[in-house]
Design a protein around this motif. Sequence first.
Motif, PDB file in Angstrom:
ATOM      1  N   SER A  37       0.829  -1.193   0.000  1.00 49.76           N
ATOM      2  CA  SER A  37       0.000   0.000   0.000  1.00 49.76           C
ATOM      3  C   SER A  37       0.871   1.253   0.000  1.00 49.76           C
ATOM      4  O   SER A  37       0.609   2.209  -0.732  1.00 49.76           O
ATOM      5  N   LEU A  38       1.936   1.245   0.811  1.00 50.69           N
ATOM      6  CA  LEU A  38       2.847   2.376   0.863  1.00 50.69           C
ATOM      7  C   LEU A  38       3.582   2.538  -0.461  1.00 50.69           C
ATOM      8  O   LEU A  38       3.758   3.651  -0.953  1.00 50.69           O
ATOM      9  N   ALA A  41       1.205   4.125  -2.860  1.00 50.66           N
ATOM     10  CA  ALA A  41       1.036   5.546  -2.536  1.00 50.66           C
ATOM     11  C   ALA A  41       2.266   6.343  -2.947  1.00 50.66           C
ATOM     12  O   ALA A  41       2.147   7.445  -3.501  1.00 50.66           O
ATOM     13  N   THR A  73       2.455  11.311  -0.457  1.00 51.59           N
ATOM     14  CA  THR A  73       2.431   9.891  -0.076  1.00 51.59           C
ATOM     15  C   THR A  73       1.522   9.686   1.126  1.00 51.59           C
ATOM     16  O   THR A  73       0.695   8.772   1.148  1.00 51.59           O
ATOM     17  N   GLN A  77      -1.978   7.692   1.084  1.00 50.42           N
ATOM     18  CA  GLN A  77      -2.110   6.563   2.005  1.00 50.42           C
ATOM     19  C   GLN A  77      -3.359   6.728   2.870  1.00 50.42           C
ATOM     20  O   GLN A  77      -4.111   5.771   3.077  1.00 50.42           O
TER      21      GLN A  77
END
Length: 146
Positions: A37-38, A41, A73, A77
């Motif tokens: 997920s990071l 992002a 970011t 996120q």
Amino acid sequence: MTDWVARCRSANLSASDLALEVLKEVISGSGSIDEESLRDAGAEALAKLYENHPDVDIFDLTDAQIAEVIGLTIAIQICQRIDMQLGQTYEKLKHDPAQIQERRADIREWVWAEVRVVLEEKKASYADPKSLAQSVLQSALQVFAE
């Protein structure tokens, strides 16, 4: 590290491929959901940086550009987590899908504005990204709880 930078520069990568190379270098590769997920992002944030500044040199970012990428970011996120929390709600809503997308765009715009405010407030204290994210998330939760 110098060899890696030279290799990336000489490969003439597209913006999105270069963003992924940078993210692979700075985020470990264990593949957890949070890391994926990071990484997503971060890739989206770097793509947005290229969109905002087409001539940017990713290997020679200014402090303002670094702050922008960190902020983007974090904002992306947070929006991903909001979407995850509201996913089933979106499915149950009787609103037109276009209206739901419009609301999601409003949320993204609000979150990014809030991130910019917190970035400005934290700039003087040189807060770390985790502290910044917690401040923005706390603010977002307060707004959405009301």
